[in-house]
Write an enzyme that holds these catalytic residues in place. Sequence first.
Site, PDB file in Angstrom:
ATOM      1  N   GLU A 276      -7.048  -1.253   2.472  1.00  0.00           N
ATOM      2  CA  GLU A 276      -6.334  -0.658   3.197  1.00  0.00           C
ATOM      3  C   GLU A 276      -6.714  -0.441   4.443  1.00  0.00           C
ATOM      4  O   GLU A 276      -5.577   0.068   4.580  1.00  0.00           O
ATOM      5  CB  GLU A 276      -7.459   0.943   2.610  1.00  0.00           C
ATOM      6  CG  GLU A 276      -6.405   2.045   1.253  1.00  0.00           C
ATOM      7  CD  GLU A 276      -7.282   2.911   0.755  1.00  0.00           C
ATOM      8  OE1 GLU A 276      -8.543   2.473  -0.065  1.00  0.00           O
ATOM      9  OE2 GLU A 276      -7.625   3.958   1.525  1.00  0.00           O
TER      10      GLU A 276
ATOM     11  N   GLU B 137      -8.877  12.644  12.217  1.00  0.00           N
ATOM     12  CA  GLU B 137      -8.472  11.180  12.606  1.00  0.00           C
ATOM     13  C   GLU B 137      -6.870  12.223  13.828  1.00  0.00           C
ATOM     14  O   GLU B 137      -6.265  12.892  13.104  1.00  0.00           O
ATOM     15  CB  GLU B 137      -7.049  11.226  11.303  1.00  0.00           C
ATOM     16  CG  GLU B 137      -6.050   9.386  11.478  1.00  0.00           C
ATOM     17  CD  GLU B 137      -6.171   8.364  10.528  1.00  0.00           C
ATOM     18  OE1 GLU B 137      -5.926   9.060   9.448  1.00  0.00           O
ATOM     19  OE2 GLU B 137      -5.452   7.426  10.865  1.00  0.00           O
TER      20      GLU B 137
ATOM     21  N   GLU C 138     -11.670  10.978  -5.638  1.00  0.00           N
ATOM     22  CA  GLU C 138     -11.281  11.172  -3.890  1.00  0.00           C
ATOM     23  C   GLU C 138     -10.496  12.254  -3.254  1.00  0.00           C
ATOM     24  O   GLU C 138     -10.774  12.741  -2.369  1.00  0.00           O
ATOM     25  CB  GLU C 138     -11.032   9.583  -3.266  1.00  0.00           C
ATOM     26  CG  GLU C 138     -11.251  10.058  -1.799  1.00  0.00           C
ATOM     27  CD  GLU C 138     -10.950   8.149  -1.276  1.00  0.00           C
ATOM     28  OE1 GLU C 138     -11.096   7.150  -1.869  1.00  0.00           O
ATOM     29  OE2 GLU C 138     -10.015   8.009  -0.408  1.00  0.00           O
TER      30      GLU C 138
ATOM     31  N   LYS D 181       0.552  -1.301  -0.455  1.00  0.00           N
ATOM     32  CA  LYS D 181      -0.040  -0.501  -0.305  1.00  0.00           C
ATOM     33  C   LYS D 181       0.534   0.770  -0.328  1.00  0.00           C
ATOM     34  O   LYS D 181       1.690   1.220   0.482  1.00  0.00           O
ATOM     35  CB  LYS D 181      -0.811   0.057   1.726  1.00  0.00           C
ATOM     36  CG  LYS D 181      -1.809   1.567   1.341  1.00  0.00           C
ATOM     37  CD  LYS D 181      -2.587   1.822   2.513  1.00  0.00           C
ATOM     38  CE  LYS D 181      -3.038   3.030   2.923  1.00  0.00           C
ATOM     39  NZ  LYS D 181      -4.071   3.431   3.732  1.00  0.00           N
TER      40      LYS D 181
HETATM   41  C1  LIG Z   1      -3.948  11.009   3.531  1.00  0.00           C
HETATM   42  C2  LIG Z   1      -5.720  11.159   3.432  1.00  0.00           C
HETATM   43  O1  LIG Z   1      -6.685  10.504   3.919  1.00  0.00           O
HETATM   44  C3  LIG Z   1      -6.201   9.467   5.115  1.00  0.00           C
HETATM   45  C4  LIG Z   1      -6.838   9.126   5.796  1.00  0.00           C
HETATM   46  C5  LIG Z   1      -8.880   8.741   5.322  1.00  0.00           C
HETATM   47  C6  LIG Z   1      -8.354   7.257   4.232  1.00  0.00           C
HETATM   48  C7  LIG Z   1      -7.840   7.650   3.621  1.00  0.00           C
HETATM   49  C8  LIG Z   1      -7.949   6.996   1.849  1.00  0.00           C
HETATM   50  O2  LIG Z   1      -9.100   6.381   2.537  1.00  0.00           O
HETATM   51  O3  LIG Z   1      -7.199   6.927   1.406  1.00  0.00           O
HETATM   52  C9  LIG Z   1      -6.613   8.521   3.558  1.00  0.00           C
HETATM   53  O4  LIG Z   1      -5.837   7.336   4.477  1.00  0.00           O
HETATM   54  C10 LIG Z   1      -5.961  12.775   3.626  1.00  0.00           C
HETATM   55  O5  LIG Z   1      -7.694  13.229   3.557  1.00  0.00           O
HETATM   56  O6  LIG Z   1      -5.120  13.646   3.006  1.00  0.00           O
END
Ligand SMILES: C=C(O[C@H]1C=CC=C(C(=O)O)[C@@H]1O)C(=O)O
Length: 419
Positions: A267, A223, A404, A178
């Site tokens: 993920e 987070e 996204e 990943k």
């Molecule tokens: C790296 C980011 O989100 C992280 C945190 C939540 C979900 C994420 C995702 O689904 O990719 C990322 O790991 C960002 O918002 O810049």
Amino acid sequence: MTSCDPGALTASTTRLAPAEVPALLRLLPRQDPLSWVRRGEGMVAWGVAAVCRTDGPARFADAAKWWSELVARADVHDEVDEPGTGLLAFGSFAFAEQPGDSVLVVPRVVVGRRGEHAWVTTIDTQESGPQEAPDLAVTEPAAAPADVVFTDGAVDGESWMSVVAEGVARIRSGALEKVVLARDLVATATAPIDVRHPLSRLAASYPMCWTFHVDRLFGATPEMLVRRERGLVTSRVLAGTIRRTGDDEHDLALAAALARSSKDLEEHEYAVRSVADALEPHCSSMNVPESPFVLHLPNVMHLATDVAGVARDETSALDLAAALHPSAAVGGTPTESAVALIAEIEGMDRGRYAGPVGWMDASGDGEWGIALRSGELVGDGSTVRLFAGCGVVGSSDPAAELAESQAKLIPVRDSLAAD
Ligand SMILES: C=C(O[C@H]1C=CC=C(C(=O)O)[C@@H]1O)C(=O)O
């Protein structure tokens, strides 16, 4: 490391009646504001009693040493004795070993609210001498930035999809499992931006996030990398995302799809593992839920896991953050290969985006979030770099990741809009 030597600091915390404390963000002056606020609780601060800047692989260790020396010399009077009272520092750390600067700031005034407690702390240097009781009246609302124009950052959307495709190819070749790839967007206003405007917008629209500002890096992060509070260690791990549509019924169906999505669960699992593995040596017992819940934010929904543990030793919140960073929510798996791939293909300096941001007190308690959904004021302050990143695994689709990333840019983008 560069730092001023403030000599011995004197910190005095006085109890306030919670009902008499206005909304925390409304207290901030324009000069040197600091913020860590969620659902109306937390802390705002201003002024600079001491500051320390670090960089490189030792950025956390150097900052921790500076802080412990400051704490050892300080004279503290604290009539509240809660996490966050007494001597306090706000901080923000670079994502990478190079490039990037990290900073710890000890403010002159802190106002905090937590449950039934509210307080004000003043911090004085030997040189400044004792300050007058701070004015806790609300300030004028900050003006919205003028005529903001958005342009591509280091890599345009089309090229960023190629970066993601390269990440997917490396994962499929077996080089790693990943990688989290990020991009930036540039917002330019016609005059320096008063950061209190985006802060109040973010806090109003994203009350479930931590609205932060430290040394020109601001945002509303969902987070929590690590919180340490009187021996209890907690972390909110997020990874795996779906955009919201605005139609509640449809969004519920999307939430159910997210909870079943093998790509997002994969993920997420990497991110939870990285946090649990890094916390394990520091905890005597730990609770790591087997399956995630879905966290609903106004712009996106995430797979989320709340990890909790009992601290085995006196390791401070900052030392725990250093041990956890970069988790696989912002780096990847294995960490070293992912960080090397980010440096090789991302084409952008992350600065303090995706690094730990938060605060700590003299006892070692503190909260360090991950600086996501964030922007950094640059130059004379009329320009902001906005950041967003996405976890990439073998089954990721570059166009979906671009969409996204756009959804993740919405909070800071909207916070710069006129009222
Ligand atoms: C790296 C980011 O989100 C992280 C945190 C939540 C979900 C994420 C995702 O689904 O990719 C990322 O790991 C960002 O918002 O810049």
